[in-house]
Design a protein around this motif. Structure first.
Motif, mmCIF file in Angstrom:
data_model
loop_
_atom_site.group_PDB
_atom_site.id
_atom_site.type_symbol
_atom_site.label_atom_id
_atom_site.label_comp_id
_atom_site.label_asym_id
_atom_site.label_seq_id
_atom_site.Cartn_x
_atom_site.Cartn_y
_atom_site.Cartn_z
ATOM 1 N N ARG A 1 -60.267 90.884 -13.935
ATOM 2 C CA ARG A 1 -61.372 91.201 -14.843
ATOM 3 C C ARG A 1 -60.930 91.092 -16.293
ATOM 4 N NH1 ARG A 1 -64.565 96.600 -13.645
ATOM 5 N NH2 ARG A 1 -65.391 95.958 -15.665
ATOM 6 N N LYS A 2 -59.713 91.530 -16.573
ATOM 7 C CA LYS A 2 -59.209 91.487 -17.943
ATOM 8 C C LYS A 2 -59.024 90.051 -18.438
ATOM 9 C CE LYS A 2 -56.969 96.011 -18.347
ATOM 10 N NZ LYS A 2 -57.697 96.393 -19.577
ATOM 11 N N THR A 3 -58.836 89.115 -17.520
ATOM 12 C CA THR A 3 -58.683 87.710 -17.946
ATOM 13 C C THR A 3 -60.011 87.106 -18.386
ATOM 14 O OG1 THR A 3 -59.096 86.788 -15.730
ATOM 15 C CG2 THR A 3 -56.809 87.379 -16.277
ATOM 16 N N GLY A 4 -61.136 87.714 -17.994
ATOM 17 C CA GLY A 4 -62.459 87.181 -18.323
ATOM 18 C C GLY A 4 -62.960 86.156 -17.332
ATOM 19 N N ILE A 5 -62.122 85.779 -16.366
ATOM 20 C CA ILE A 5 -62.515 84.751 -15.399
ATOM 21 C C ILE A 5 -63.720 85.201 -14.575
ATOM 22 C CG2 ILE A 5 -61.771 83.522 -13.310
ATOM 23 C CD1 ILE A 5 -58.949 83.548 -14.420
#
Length: 478
Positions: A107-111
């Motif tokens: 989630r933190k990667t934005g993917i």
């Protein structure tokens, strides 16, 4: 005066309604553990001799039951039951923690957010179609490899998409749990319950596949209709959701994406996406070809979180914090898994588990002709509360049920089907099922709300199972 008295009356009735609250799941499990401890003082202790079964697994000798000296649970055993349950359920506990951490890193990667935006656009005019597509895929996978635990992988992946399409976390949990259970309980090529059950019952491996496929179509079809009806109701009126309050943060995150963020993948996010697809390909290969289970998948997910996170541009500290945040979000669910295991720990230590299965077999033998298969189904369902593992239940019950079926006029093929139905139906109802409780926590759905949602379908599925078993009994299915 009338208005005032009516107001007081309404207040009193509201107070009465508010008085009853479903106990916390810890309380429910503690009560079950206490009842299990009491049962060790009331039920005679007994045991079967253990022998080597199919593929070197430990099974029981059905002719060897003897009563043994009682060893009822005392204060010390009761006190240690929960810690021991946590230890014995360690694989599931840590799998839950690790998968929670890994998905938080993703989630933190934005993917995930970008992927959800693209999928939401693709399904915007046909959002209902996503439910049968996902459920058929999940059921087919589980029907072949028999790993209901993959629900733990599916739920975090599909929640963002289903929330964005106007559904809720209950729909996400249902899509994963109901689909995998439909595939598992009919198990047309499932080595965990069908294959092992047929081996123990000495039935040709994967024979009777035609009836099992028909059962899969009927059971899965009913499940899909059931989920779609609820999903449409939530989409039309979000406040009708059973988890409306619990989903508030998720709706803010996924239904109203930040317009300031680009909806296109950056080059680093694209590279991370390639790594992600590669890791899922490894996961599928490992589960199907190498027999991977939770331990191996846990290790892969740790590496996946690190590699994908750093490929997307996260620093090492951000990856670590992502894991920590994910661990915190699923901690309660991980602990619940261990607490649930403590019920079986108490009964195994008190040596009453074998006594229960011995007497269940005796009760089944008293059922009249066409209802004998139904008796097997009910006894397997009840025993599933104590042993929610498919292979574990097969190794304990099938050595008794297979020869018993010969005596009461039920084919061994039907006895295996009764085991499959009884095992599968209870796996997503009883709080002693570890992977099930962990899946609910990953979805953010409480057990009592799930029961409220699932129980009508449970009754429908039980009726369908009964019809199939009666048909199998009447035609003497081989």
């Amino acid at each position: 005066m009338n208005t005032e008295s009516e107001t007081k009356s309404e207040t009193k009735s509201e107070t009465k309604r508010k008085k009853f609250q479903m106990p916390h799941i810890y309380v429910i499990l503690f009560i079950l553990m206490a009842l299990a401890a009491i049962s060790t003082h009331l039920i005679p202790a007994g045991e079967f001799e253990r022998i080597t079964g199919p593929e070197g697994r430990e099974s029981i000798d059905p002719e060897s039951y003897t009563q043994v000296d009682a060893s009822p649970a005392g204060v010390e055993e009761f006190m240690l039951a929960i810690p021991r349950g946590l230890v014995e359920a360690g694989e599931v506990v840590f799998f839950t923690l690790i998968i929670g951490g890994m998905f938080m890193v993703l989630r933190k990667t934005g993917i995930i957010e970008i992927g959800v935006n693209k999928l939401t656009t693709a399904f915007s005019t046909k959002s209902t179609a996503v439910i049968p597509v996902l459920m058929i895929a999940f059921a087919a996978v589980c029907g072949v490899i028999g790993t209901q635990e993959l629900s733990l992988v599916y739920v975090p992946v599909i929640i963002p998409l289903l929330i964005a399409l106007g559904y809720d976390s209950m729909v996400a949990a249902a899509v994963a749990l109901i689909a995998t259970t439909a595939g598992f309980m009919t198990g047309f090529l499932n080595p965990i319950n069908t294959g092992l059950g047929q081996q123990i019952a000495e039935v040709p491996l994967y024979s009777g596949i035609e009836l099992r496929l028909i059962a899969l179509v009927v059971i899965l079809g009913v499940g899909i209709i059931y989920v779609i009806r609820y999903a449409k109701k939530v989409q039309a009126n979000p406040e009708s959701s059973l988890v409306y309050e619990e989903d508030r943060e998720k709706r803010e995150t996924y239904s109203n994406p930040d317009e300031s963020k680009s909806r296109r993948f950056t080059p680093r996010q694209k590279a991370a996406g390639v790594f992600l697809i590669g890791f899922f390909a490894i996961l599928i290969y490992g589960v199907i070809a190498q027999g991977w289970f939770m331990l191996e998948m846990s290790g892969l997910f740790i590496v996946m979180g690190i590699v994908v996170g750093m490929a997307a541009g996260l620093t090492a500290a951000q990856v670590c914090e992502g894991f920590n945040q994910g661990f915190r979000e699923v901690l309660v669910g991980a602990i619940i898994v261990g607490v649930a295991r403590s019920v079986a720990v108490v009964m195994e230590d008190g040596q009453v588990m074998d006594t229960l299965i011995y007497n269940l077999g005796a009760v089944v033998g008293q059922f009249p002709g066409t209802l004998s298969a139904m008796g097997m189904f009910m006894s397997q369902l009840l025993f599933n509360f104590l042993v929610p593992s498919g292979s574990g239940q097969a190794l304990v019950t099938m050595p008794i049920m297979a020869p018993l079926s010969d005596m009461i006029g039920v084919t061994r093929q039907t006895a295996v089907l009764a085991f499959q139905f009884g095992d599968g139906l209870g796996n997503i109802l009883f709080p002693t099922s570890g992977y099930f409780m962990a899946t609910l926590v990953l979805a953010g759905v409480s057990w009592h709300k799930w029961v409220k949602f699932y129980f009508p379908l449970f009754l429908i599925w039980a009726a369908i199972a009964a019809v199939f078993l009666i048909i199998a009994q009447v035609i003497q299915w081989q």
